[in-house]
Design a protein around this motif. Structure first.
Motif, PDB file in Angstrom:
ATOM      1  N   UNK A   1      79.442  37.209  30.719  1.00 36.89           N
ATOM      2  CA  UNK A   1      79.819  36.356  31.838  1.00 36.89           C
ATOM      3  C   UNK A   1      80.652  37.144  32.828  1.00 36.89           C
ATOM      4  N   UNK A   2      80.283  37.126  34.063  1.00 36.30           N
ATOM      5  CA  UNK A   2      81.046  37.818  35.091  1.00 36.30           C
ATOM      6  C   UNK A   2      82.067  36.870  35.691  1.00 36.30           C
ATOM      7  N   UNK A   3      83.222  37.380  36.138  1.00 27.47           N
ATOM      8  CA  UNK A   3      84.221  36.519  36.748  1.00 27.47           C
ATOM      9  C   UNK A   3      83.735  35.993  38.080  1.00 27.47           C
ATOM     10  N   UNK A   4      84.202  34.834  38.455  1.00 26.41           N
ATOM     11  CA  UNK A   4      83.860  34.259  39.740  1.00 26.41           C
ATOM     12  C   UNK A   4      85.114  34.202  40.593  1.00 26.41           C
ATOM     13  N   UNK A   5      85.035  34.766  41.781  1.00 28.01           N
ATOM     14  CA  UNK A   5      86.189  34.783  42.661  1.00 28.01           C
ATOM     15  C   UNK A   5      86.555  33.354  43.023  1.00 28.01           C
ATOM     16  N   UNK A   6      87.820  32.998  42.773  1.00 28.26           N
ATOM     17  CA  UNK A   6      88.303  31.674  43.112  1.00 28.26           C
ATOM     18  C   UNK A   6      88.006  30.613  42.084  1.00 28.26           C
ATOM     19  N   UNK A   7      87.348  30.975  40.969  1.00 27.32           N
ATOM     20  CA  UNK A   7      87.036  30.013  39.918  1.00 27.32           C
ATOM     21  C   UNK A   7      87.529  30.557  38.582  1.00 27.32           C
ATOM     22  N   UNK A   8      87.821  29.661  37.619  1.00 27.11           N
ATOM     23  CA  UNK A   8      88.310  30.139  36.326  1.00 27.11           C
ATOM     24  C   UNK A   8      87.292  31.020  35.616  1.00 27.11           C
ATOM     25  N   UNK A   9      87.758  32.119  35.064  1.00 34.77           N
ATOM     26  CA  UNK A   9      86.903  32.960  34.237  1.00 34.77           C
ATOM     27  C   UNK A   9      86.727  32.329  32.869  1.00 34.77           C
ATOM     28  N   UNK A  10      87.794  31.740  32.338  1.00 35.12           N
ATOM     29  CA  UNK A  10      87.746  31.091  31.047  1.00 35.12           C
ATOM     30  C   UNK A  10      88.065  29.619  31.229  1.00 35.12           C
ATOM     31  N   UNK A  11      87.363  28.773  30.543  1.00 33.18           N
ATOM     32  CA  UNK A  11      87.622  27.345  30.603  1.00 33.18           C
ATOM     33  C   UNK A  11      88.045  26.855  29.238  1.00 33.18           C
ATOM     34  N   UNK A  12      88.619  25.675  29.219  1.00 37.14           N
ATOM     35  CA  UNK A  12      89.095  25.120  27.953  1.00 37.14           C
ATOM     36  C   UNK A  12      87.946  24.885  26.987  1.00 37.14           C
ATOM     37  N   UNK A  13      86.733  24.660  27.528  1.00 33.30           N
ATOM     38  CA  UNK A  13      85.598  24.364  26.673  1.00 33.30           C
ATOM     39  C   UNK A  13      84.936  25.605  26.113  1.00 33.30           C
ATOM     40  N   UNK A  14      85.224  26.760  26.683  1.00 32.77           N
ATOM     41  CA  UNK A  14      84.540  27.977  26.271  1.00 32.77           C
ATOM     42  C   UNK A  14      85.059  28.466  24.930  1.00 32.77           C
ATOM     43  N   UNK A  15      84.192  28.809  23.970  1.00 35.71           N
ATOM     44  CA  UNK A  15      84.652  29.338  22.685  1.00 35.71           C
ATOM     45  C   UNK A  15      85.454  30.613  22.886  1.00 35.71           C
ATOM     46  N   UNK A  16      86.548  30.736  22.155  1.00 41.76           N
ATOM     47  CA  UNK A  16      87.408  31.905  22.290  1.00 41.76           C
ATOM     48  C   UNK A  16      87.034  32.925  21.220  1.00 41.76           C
ATOM     49  N   UNK A  17      85.853  33.490  21.352  1.00 45.43           N
ATOM     50  CA  UNK A  17      85.365  34.452  20.376  1.00 45.43           C
ATOM     51  C   UNK A  17      86.096  35.775  20.530  1.00 45.43           C
ATOM     52  N   UNK A  18      86.185  36.515  19.447  1.00 44.54           N
ATOM     53  CA  UNK A  18      86.862  37.803  19.462  1.00 44.54           C
ATOM     54  C   UNK A  18      85.908  38.871  19.946  1.00 44.54           C
ATOM     55  N   UNK A  19      86.428  39.860  20.657  1.00 50.31           N
ATOM     56  CA  UNK A  19      85.576  40.946  21.111  1.00 50.31           C
ATOM     57  C   UNK A  19      85.166  41.798  19.918  1.00 50.31           C
TER      58      UNK A  19
ATOM     59  N   UNK B   1      75.971  43.480  43.372  1.00 48.87           N
ATOM     60  CA  UNK B   1      77.025  42.458  43.406  1.00 48.87           C
ATOM     61  C   UNK B   1      78.211  42.867  42.541  1.00 48.87           C
ATOM     62  N   UNK B   2      79.386  42.665  43.068  1.00 50.30           N
ATOM     63  CA  UNK B   2      80.606  43.123  42.395  1.00 50.30           C
ATOM     64  C   UNK B   2      80.736  42.551  40.988  1.00 50.30           C
ATOM     65  N   UNK B   3      80.508  41.250  40.859  1.00 54.53           N
ATOM     66  CA  UNK B   3      80.737  40.604  39.564  1.00 54.53           C
ATOM     67  C   UNK B   3      79.710  40.989  38.514  1.00 54.53           C
ATOM     68  N   UNK B   4      78.632  41.662  38.934  1.00 58.58           N
ATOM     69  CA  UNK B   4      77.601  42.090  37.995  1.00 58.58           C
ATOM     70  C   UNK B   4      77.648  43.586  37.720  1.00 58.58           C
ATOM     71  N   UNK B   5      78.673  44.247  38.220  1.00 59.57           N
ATOM     72  CA  UNK B   5      78.702  45.709  38.167  1.00 59.57           C
ATOM     73  C   UNK B   5      79.585  46.284  37.071  1.00 59.57           C
ATOM     74  N   UNK B   6      80.425  45.448  36.439  1.00 62.11           N
ATOM     75  CA  UNK B   6      81.371  45.950  35.443  1.00 62.11           C
ATOM     76  C   UNK B   6      81.250  45.175  34.129  1.00 62.11           C
ATOM     77  N   UNK B   7      81.838  45.728  33.092  1.00 59.36           N
ATOM     78  CA  UNK B   7      81.788  45.139  31.751  1.00 59.36           C
ATOM     79  C   UNK B   7      82.872  44.072  31.572  1.00 59.36           C
ATOM     80  N   UNK B   8      82.798  43.044  32.396  1.00 62.09           N
ATOM     81  CA  UNK B   8      83.830  42.002  32.357  1.00 62.09           C
ATOM     82  C   UNK B   8      83.891  41.298  31.008  1.00 62.09           C
ATOM     83  N   UNK B   9      82.759  41.123  30.339  1.00 61.87           N
ATOM     84  CA  UNK B   9      82.778  40.479  29.026  1.00 61.87           C
ATOM     85  C   UNK B   9      83.717  41.214  28.071  1.00 61.87           C
ATOM     86  N   UNK B  10      83.607  42.538  28.047  1.00 63.27           N
ATOM     87  CA  UNK B  10      84.447  43.336  27.152  1.00 63.27           C
ATOM     88  C   UNK B  10      85.912  43.257  27.557  1.00 63.27           C
TER      89      UNK B  10
END
Length: 221
Positions: free
Chosen positions: A1-19, A119-128
């Motif tokens: 998942x790439x971060x979205x400018x101006x929107x939450x990267x993590x939400x309360x509903x998203x599973x908090x899995x370990x890297x 696109x900026x949000x698709x260019x980096x390893x944001x998931x990691x």
């Protein structure tokens, strides 16, 4: 998942899995190897996340200090492709959320060769990066609250007669000034492509851009 400018990267509903890379290692906030024990090769720092090798995971055991170590020197984090004493971030000057994000950003690297124009949000390893941030928050017992961080995206196309040595010196001096001014958490730049196009990016603490109306990255879960 790439971060979205101006929107939450993590939400309360998203599973908090370990890297995956760190799920068996993190039990506390890592300490740092002295920066001289890490490569100064710019390409390794740009494309292989070599700054992350500065992190030392002790798992509750005591390890001998590195050469020339003291508490102050061991809190100086590599945050850019420049690994020298003029471009390090003093973690002691940061509160916990900014410390954890700076540590997580040591994993940052591009994941596609056309990052200069993609696109900026698709260019980096944001998931990691953000998976590691979750792990760090959990391991340190920090209850993460929604935070604002500011991202600057630089797109460039060099002239054919541009002086690479002069540009490098200006870039290094500018980064040194930014580090000394405070607020900077990460600086990354790539290598120009065949059309002399390139990408550079910074991430700043919110106070640095307070009331400037710039796009922000919201981290919360």
């Amino acid at each position: 998942m790439a971060p979205q400018i101006g929107k939450p990267v993590f939400t309360a509903e998203e599973p908090q899995s370990r890297s995956v890379a760190h799920q068996e290692t993190i039990t506390s906030q890592p300490t740092l190897h002295h920066h001289t024990q890490v490569t100064a090769d710019a390409d390794a720092l740009k494309f292989n996340a070599a700054a992350s090798t500065q992190l030392r995971f002790t798992n509750g055991t005591t390890q001998p200090p590195g050469p020339d170590s003291n508490d102050d020197k061991q809190q100086q984090l590599i945050i850019s492709p420049y690994n020298d004493k003029y471009h390090l971030l003093d973690l002691q000057a940061l509160d916990t959320p900014n410390q954890l994000l700076a540590l997580a950003l040591t994993l940052l690297k591009p994941i596609r060769p056309d990052y200069a124009t993609a696109p900026y949000t698709e260019s980096f390893n944001w998931d990691a990066v953000f998976g590691f941030l979750r792990d760090l928050a959990r391991a340190t017992g920090h209850h993460w609250k929604e935070q604002d961080f500011y991202v600057v995206e630089f797109r460039s196309c060099l002239r054919s007669d541009a002086d690479p040595v002069a540009l490098h010196e200006l870039d290094a001096w500018s980064l040194q000034e930014a580090v000394e001014s405070g607020g900077l958490l990460k600086y990354w730049f790539g290598t120009k492509n065949g059309k002399r196009e390139n990408l550079a990016t910074c991430m700043f603490q919110p106070l640095f851009f307070l009331s400037r109306g710039l796009p922000k990255l919201i981290l919360g879960w």
